[in-house]
Design an enzyme around this catalytic site. Structure first.
Site, PDB file in Angstrom:
ATOM      1  N   PHE A  12       0.833  -1.155   0.227  1.00  0.00           N
ATOM      2  CA  PHE A  12       0.092  -0.020  -0.143  1.00  0.00           C
ATOM      3  C   PHE A  12       0.814   1.238   0.049  1.00  0.00           C
ATOM      4  CE2 PHE A  12      -2.206   2.697   3.358  1.00  0.00           C
ATOM      5  CZ  PHE A  12      -3.089   3.443   2.306  1.00  0.00           C
ATOM      6  N   LEU A  36       5.873 -10.209  -2.611  1.00  0.00           N
ATOM      7  CA  LEU A  36       4.684 -10.312  -2.985  1.00  0.00           C
ATOM      8  C   LEU A  36       3.782 -11.470  -2.322  1.00  0.00           C
ATOM      9  CD1 LEU A  36       5.339 -10.286  -7.061  1.00  0.00           C
ATOM     10  CD2 LEU A  36       4.604  -8.617  -5.578  1.00  0.00           C
ATOM     11  N   SER A  86       1.802  -6.150   8.200  1.00  0.00           N
ATOM     12  CA  SER A  86       1.286  -4.830   8.625  1.00  0.00           C
ATOM     13  C   SER A  86      -0.019  -4.832   9.490  1.00  0.00           C
ATOM     14  CB  SER A  86       1.090  -4.043   7.535  1.00  0.00           C
ATOM     15  OG  SER A  86       0.176  -4.399   6.589  1.00  0.00           O
ATOM     16  N   THR A 101       9.363 -11.611   9.687  1.00  0.00           N
ATOM     17  CA  THR A 101       9.507 -10.790   8.723  1.00  0.00           C
ATOM     18  C   THR A 101       9.832  -9.240   9.313  1.00  0.00           C
ATOM     19  OG1 THR A 101       7.923 -11.527   7.186  1.00  0.00           O
ATOM     20  CG2 THR A 101       8.302  -9.325   7.112  1.00  0.00           C
ATOM     21  N   THR A 131       5.797   2.792  12.789  1.00  0.00           N
ATOM     22  CA  THR A 131       4.288   3.016  13.276  1.00  0.00           C
ATOM     23  C   THR A 131       4.282   3.684  14.586  1.00  0.00           C
ATOM     24  OG1 THR A 131       2.355   1.820  13.776  1.00  0.00           O
ATOM     25  CG2 THR A 131       4.362   0.754  14.248  1.00  0.00           C
ATOM     26  N   ASP A 132       3.347   4.443  14.764  1.00  0.00           N
ATOM     27  CA  ASP A 132       2.870   5.142  16.113  1.00  0.00           C
ATOM     28  C   ASP A 132       2.521   4.094  16.859  1.00  0.00           C
ATOM     29  OD1 ASP A 132       0.525   4.404  15.209  1.00  0.00           O
ATOM     30  OD2 ASP A 132      -0.252   6.648  15.422  1.00  0.00           O
ATOM     31  N   GLU A 133       2.403   2.830  16.619  1.00  0.00           N
ATOM     32  CA  GLU A 133       1.803   1.770  17.821  1.00  0.00           C
ATOM     33  C   GLU A 133       2.643   1.455  18.636  1.00  0.00           C
ATOM     34  OE1 GLU A 133      -0.740  -1.289  16.183  1.00  0.00           O
ATOM     35  OE2 GLU A 133      -1.827   0.028  14.414  1.00  0.00           O
ATOM     36  N   TYR A 156       2.050  -7.087  16.565  1.00  0.00           N
ATOM     37  CA  TYR A 156       2.527  -6.586  15.582  1.00  0.00           C
ATOM     38  C   TYR A 156       3.330  -5.235  16.192  1.00  0.00           C
ATOM     39  CZ  TYR A 156       2.152  -2.352  12.347  1.00  0.00           C
ATOM     40  OH  TYR A 156       2.632  -1.430  11.463  1.00  0.00           O
ATOM     41  N   LYS A 160       7.538  -4.288  15.516  1.00  0.00           N
ATOM     42  CA  LYS A 160       7.800  -3.008  14.850  1.00  0.00           C
ATOM     43  C   LYS A 160       8.705  -2.235  16.111  1.00  0.00           C
ATOM     44  CE  LYS A 160       6.924  -1.235  11.626  1.00  0.00           C
ATOM     45  NZ  LYS A 160       7.624  -1.635  10.019  1.00  0.00           N
TER      46      LYS A 160
HETATM   47  P1  NAD Z   1       1.293  -3.523   3.278  1.00  0.00           P
HETATM   48  O1  NAD Z   1       0.852  -4.726   4.124  1.00  0.00           O
HETATM   49  O2  NAD Z   1       0.330  -2.886   2.398  1.00  0.00           O
HETATM   50  O3  NAD Z   1       2.342  -4.071   2.462  1.00  0.00           O
HETATM   51  C1  NAD Z   1       3.675  -4.715   2.992  1.00  0.00           C
HETATM   52  C2  NAD Z   1       4.552  -5.239   1.662  1.00  0.00           C
HETATM   53  O4  NAD Z   1       5.800  -5.873   2.368  1.00  0.00           O
HETATM   54  C3  NAD Z   1       3.792  -6.125   0.647  1.00  0.00           C
HETATM   55  O5  NAD Z   1       3.716  -5.339  -0.752  1.00  0.00           O
HETATM   56  C4  NAD Z   1       4.404  -7.255   0.858  1.00  0.00           C
HETATM   57  O6  NAD Z   1       4.559  -8.182  -0.120  1.00  0.00           O
HETATM   58  C5  NAD Z   1       5.784  -6.974   1.562  1.00  0.00           C
HETATM   59  N1  NAD Z   1       6.372  -8.000   2.228  1.00  0.00           N
HETATM   60  C6  NAD Z   1       5.892  -8.464   3.497  1.00  0.00           C
HETATM   61  N2  NAD Z   1       6.830  -9.431   4.164  1.00  0.00           N
HETATM   62  C7  NAD Z   1       7.777  -9.452   3.196  1.00  0.00           C
HETATM   63  C8  NAD Z   1       9.237 -10.118   3.157  1.00  0.00           C
HETATM   64  N3  NAD Z   1       9.451 -11.254   4.051  1.00  0.00           N
HETATM   65  N4  NAD Z   1      10.112  -9.898   2.291  1.00  0.00           N
HETATM   66  C9  NAD Z   1       9.790  -8.928   1.297  1.00  0.00           C
HETATM   67  N5  NAD Z   1       8.720  -8.347   1.073  1.00  0.00           N
HETATM   68  C10 NAD Z   1       7.580  -8.576   2.155  1.00  0.00           C
HETATM   69  O7  NAD Z   1       1.726  -2.581   4.345  1.00  0.00           O
HETATM   70  P2  NAD Z   1       1.561  -1.105   4.354  1.00  0.00           P
HETATM   71  O8  NAD Z   1       0.288  -0.719   5.061  1.00  0.00           O
HETATM   72  O9  NAD Z   1       1.999  -0.397   3.112  1.00  0.00           O
HETATM   73  O10 NAD Z   1       2.885  -0.748   5.355  1.00  0.00           O
HETATM   74  C11 NAD Z   1       4.262  -0.455   4.810  1.00  0.00           C
HETATM   75  C12 NAD Z   1       5.126  -0.158   5.893  1.00  0.00           C
HETATM   76  O11 NAD Z   1       4.682   0.887   6.921  1.00  0.00           O
HETATM   77  C13 NAD Z   1       5.113  -1.176   7.173  1.00  0.00           C
HETATM   78  O12 NAD Z   1       6.610  -1.353   7.847  1.00  0.00           O
HETATM   79  C14 NAD Z   1       4.200  -0.672   8.389  1.00  0.00           C
HETATM   80  O13 NAD Z   1       4.683  -1.247   9.533  1.00  0.00           O
HETATM   81  C15 NAD Z   1       4.439   0.820   8.192  1.00  0.00           C
HETATM   82  N6  NAD Z   1       3.345   1.775   8.646  1.00  0.00           N
HETATM   83  C16 NAD Z   1       1.934   1.555   7.895  1.00  0.00           C
HETATM   84  C17 NAD Z   1       1.247   2.462   8.400  1.00  0.00           C
HETATM   85  C18 NAD Z   1      -0.432   2.093   7.829  1.00  0.00           C
HETATM   86  O14 NAD Z   1      -1.125   2.734   8.300  1.00  0.00           O
HETATM   87  N7  NAD Z   1      -0.398   1.324   7.024  1.00  0.00           N
HETATM   88  C19 NAD Z   1       1.197   3.443   9.287  1.00  0.00           C
HETATM   89  C20 NAD Z   1       2.579   3.624   9.785  1.00  0.00           C
HETATM   90  C21 NAD Z   1       3.631   2.748   9.545  1.00  0.00           C
HETATM   91  O1  DAU Z   2      -1.134   3.482  13.622  1.00  0.00           O
HETATM   92  C1  DAU Z   2      -0.501   3.023  12.396  1.00  0.00           C
HETATM   93  C2  DAU Z   2      -0.884   1.594  12.111  1.00  0.00           C
HETATM   94  O2  DAU Z   2      -2.286   1.800  11.651  1.00  0.00           O
HETATM   95  C3  DAU Z   2      -0.148   0.645  11.245  1.00  0.00           C
HETATM   96  O3  DAU Z   2       1.138   0.637  11.818  1.00  0.00           O
HETATM   97  C4  DAU Z   2      -0.838  -0.612  10.749  1.00  0.00           C
HETATM   98  O4  DAU Z   2      -0.026  -1.332   9.938  1.00  0.00           O
HETATM   99  C5  DAU Z   2      -2.162  -0.300  10.180  1.00  0.00           C
HETATM  100  O5  DAU Z   2      -2.799  -1.505  10.154  1.00  0.00           O
HETATM  101  C6  DAU Z   2      -2.879   0.475  11.106  1.00  0.00           C
HETATM  102  O6  DAU Z   2      -3.387  -0.434  12.587  1.00  0.00           O
HETATM  103  P1  DAU Z   2      -4.679  -0.305  13.060  1.00  0.00           P
HETATM  104  O7  DAU Z   2      -4.967  -1.487  13.695  1.00  0.00           O
HETATM  105  O8  DAU Z   2      -5.224   1.110  13.774  1.00  0.00           O
HETATM  106  O9  DAU Z   2      -5.614  -0.433  11.679  1.00  0.00           O
HETATM  107  P2  DAU Z   2      -7.020  -1.318  11.314  1.00  0.00           P
HETATM  108  O10 DAU Z   2      -7.389  -0.702   9.954  1.00  0.00           O
HETATM  109  O11 DAU Z   2      -6.896  -2.584  11.520  1.00  0.00           O
HETATM  110  O12 DAU Z   2      -8.100  -0.696  12.463  1.00  0.00           O
HETATM  111  C7  DAU Z   2      -8.449   0.644  12.512  1.00  0.00           C
HETATM  112  C8  DAU Z   2      -9.235   0.791  13.643  1.00  0.00           C
HETATM  113  O13 DAU Z   2     -10.585   0.190  13.612  1.00  0.00           O
HETATM  114  C9  DAU Z   2      -8.894  -0.124  15.083  1.00  0.00           C
HETATM  115  O14 DAU Z   2      -9.226   0.546  16.208  1.00  0.00           O
HETATM  116  C10 DAU Z   2      -9.641  -1.287  14.842  1.00  0.00           C
HETATM  117  C11 DAU Z   2     -10.769  -1.008  14.240  1.00  0.00           C
HETATM  118  N1  DAU Z   2     -11.532  -2.055  13.337  1.00  0.00           N
HETATM  119  C12 DAU Z   2     -10.673  -2.663  12.379  1.00  0.00           C
HETATM  120  C13 DAU Z   2     -11.271  -3.642  11.564  1.00  0.00           C
HETATM  121  C14 DAU Z   2     -10.323  -4.222  10.433  1.00  0.00           C
HETATM  122  C15 DAU Z   2     -12.872  -2.283  13.596  1.00  0.00           C
HETATM  123  O15 DAU Z   2     -13.674  -1.671  14.118  1.00  0.00           O
HETATM  124  N2  DAU Z   2     -13.285  -3.415  12.800  1.00  0.00           N
HETATM  125  C16 DAU Z   2     -12.531  -3.964  11.619  1.00  0.00           C
HETATM  126  O16 DAU Z   2     -13.149  -4.878  10.811  1.00  0.00           O
END
Ligand code: NAD
Ligand code: DAU
Length: 350
Positions: A12, A36, A86, A101, A131-133, A156, A160
């Site tokens: 993403f 992938l 993630s 991973t 991440t802020d988590e 998770y 991280k």
């Molecule tokens: P995502 O799950 O959409 O993408 C992760 C990617 O990593 C995928 O393309 C997957 O194929 C690849 N991957 C997974 N395991 C792998 C491995 N062993 N080797 C090589 N590639 C691998 O995740 P995202 O939401 O795009 O998040 C990207 C990064 O940003 C993560 O490190 C996540 O912790 C961090 N992050 C995400 C968010 C969020 O809200 N999504 C917020 C803050 C930080």
């Molecule tokens: O804060 C950054 C993080 O945000 C990233 O590091 C993570 O990769 C990303 O997945 C995200 O984590 P969250 O757990 O906050 O995201 P998620 O979309 O899974 O959930 C957002 C909120 O919604 C959380 O409070 C849980 C709730 N939720 C989630 C799902 C999937 C629901 O209520 N119902 C659902 O079905």
């Protein structure tokens, strides 16, 4: 000529970052390393796959020998590391996949960078996108700052936090030039529909229940994915070695409120009567150990690097809904096959 390795570039956030870098920096060679997994999708990058400064490499960061050989061959001078497992819910059912991973994969990359840059670390940089988590859960007041103590609560976030610690330990011990950023919840095009917003968009489209964990009162701080990519660009180019930057949108929403807003936007776009989609909201069993509130203080990146988000939230959410409605094939492809069995298992006891 920089040689930048972006890991997780088919995911993403990574796909938006890859697109930004290859277009903005035509003199850089950008390599996208991605295993992938279910979350990685080359359809995210179809528009740029033939760009001359872009190379895709399929491979797993858990394979140390492969990573060492890759660095020896290409001699990257920079790494922007996003590859990770993630999704918090998946970490609750399979923590070890996250250790492998997120922790071991990160250490493999650190080792390869250390070896490759041993003789000269000038102009090199290892950037960990985190991440802020890692900071844990907030009460009603306050914000996460860069010096807030780590207090991860889910497998998770523990993975991280561990990888953040390894990155900083390599800076301290081996003088590796590193930088870390910790970002809040991203939303936008190309997010896999296991996460709250794309899952609800997909379910609204198909008039399926919208599962809200607990009472829906948990709070997240939402940032448009392209704003995260521009923040990463700022930190990568201007951030100070060894520093941490918090990234967020000063944009807190209760889950139930954000889902209600999404329902209203989609009713309009789908030509449904007002209130139709809100009837799909279904309160289900809470997530185990569910963090209550996240809120980032993003003052440092604004004051020191001049970065601020570009989009108002409602505009970003409308763009996101439009993207999912216009990209039906993408959505169908990622929700066919394994997605359905994950979905059924995840929500069967709710
Ligand atoms: P995502 O799950 O959409 O993408 C992760 C990617 O990593 C995928 O393309 C997957 O194929 C690849 N991957 C997974 N395991 C792998 C491995 N062993 N080797 C090589 N590639 C691998 O995740 P995202 O939401 O795009 O998040 C990207 C990064 O940003 C993560 O490190 C996540 O912790 C961090 N992050 C995400 C968010 C969020 O809200 N999504 C917020 C803050 C930080
Ligand atoms: O804060 C950054 C993080 O945000 C990233 O590091 C993570 O990769 C990303 O997945 C995200 O984590 P969250 O757990 O906050 O995201 P998620 O979309 O899974 O959930 C957002 C909120 O919604 C959380 O409070 C849980 C709730 N939720 C989630 C799902 C999937 C629901 O209520 N119902 C659902 O079905």
């Amino acid at each position: 000529m920089k040689k930048v390795l972006i890991t997780g570039g088919a995911g993403f956030i990574g796909s938006h970052l890859v697109r930004l870098f290859i277009r903005k920096y035509p003199d850089y060679s950008v390599y996208n390393l991605d295993a992938l997994t279910y979350a990685g999708n080359l359809e995210n990058l179809m528009d740029i796959q033939d760009h001359e400064n872009y190379t895709f490499i399929k491979g797993n960061i858990c394979d140390a020998a492969f990573i060492d050989a890759l660095f020896a061959e290409h001699k990257f001078d920079s790494v922007i590391h996003l590859a990770a497992e993630s999704h918090v819910d998946r970490s609750i059912t399979d923590p070890l996949a996250f250790v492998n991973t997120n922790v071991i994969g990160t250490v493999n990359l650190l080792n390869a960078a250390k070896k490759t840059w041993a003789d000269n670390m000038d102009d090199c940089r290892f950037y960990h996108v985190s991440t802020d988590e890692v900071y844990g859960s907030l009460g009603d007041e306050g914000f996460f700052l860069e010096d807030t103590s780590y207090d991860p609560q889910s497998p998770y976030s523990a993975s991280k936090a561990s990888s953040d610690h390894f990155v900083r330990a390599y800076a301290n011990t081996y003088k590796l030039p590193v930088v870390v950023s910790n970002c809040s919840n991203n939303y936008g095009p190309n997010q896999f529909p296991e996460k709250l917003l794309p899952l609800c968009i997909n379910n609204i489209k198909h008039s399926k229940p919208l599962p809200i964990y607990g009472k829906g009162e948990n709070i997240r701080d939402w940032l448009y994915v392209i704003d995260h990519a521009t923040a990463i660009d700022s930190v990568f180019h201007q951030g100070k070695n060894g520093d941490t930057y918090n990234i967020g949108g000063f944009n807190e929403w209760k889950n139930i409120d954000i889902v209600r807003l999404l329902c209203d936007i989609m009713d309009k776009k789908l030509g449904r009567d007002e209130g139709t989609s809100q009837k799909l909201i279904t309160f289900v069993k809470d997530r185990a150990g569910h963090d209550m509130r996240y809120a980032i203080d993003a003052s440092k990146i604004k004051d020191e690097l001049g970065w601020i988000p570009s989009l108002q939230f409602e505009e970003g959410l409308e763009n996101t809904v439009d993207w999912y409605l216009e990209n039906e094939v993408w959505l169908e492809n990622v929700t066919s096959g394994a997605y359905q069995s994950y979905y059924d298992k995840q929500y069967s006891n709710s």
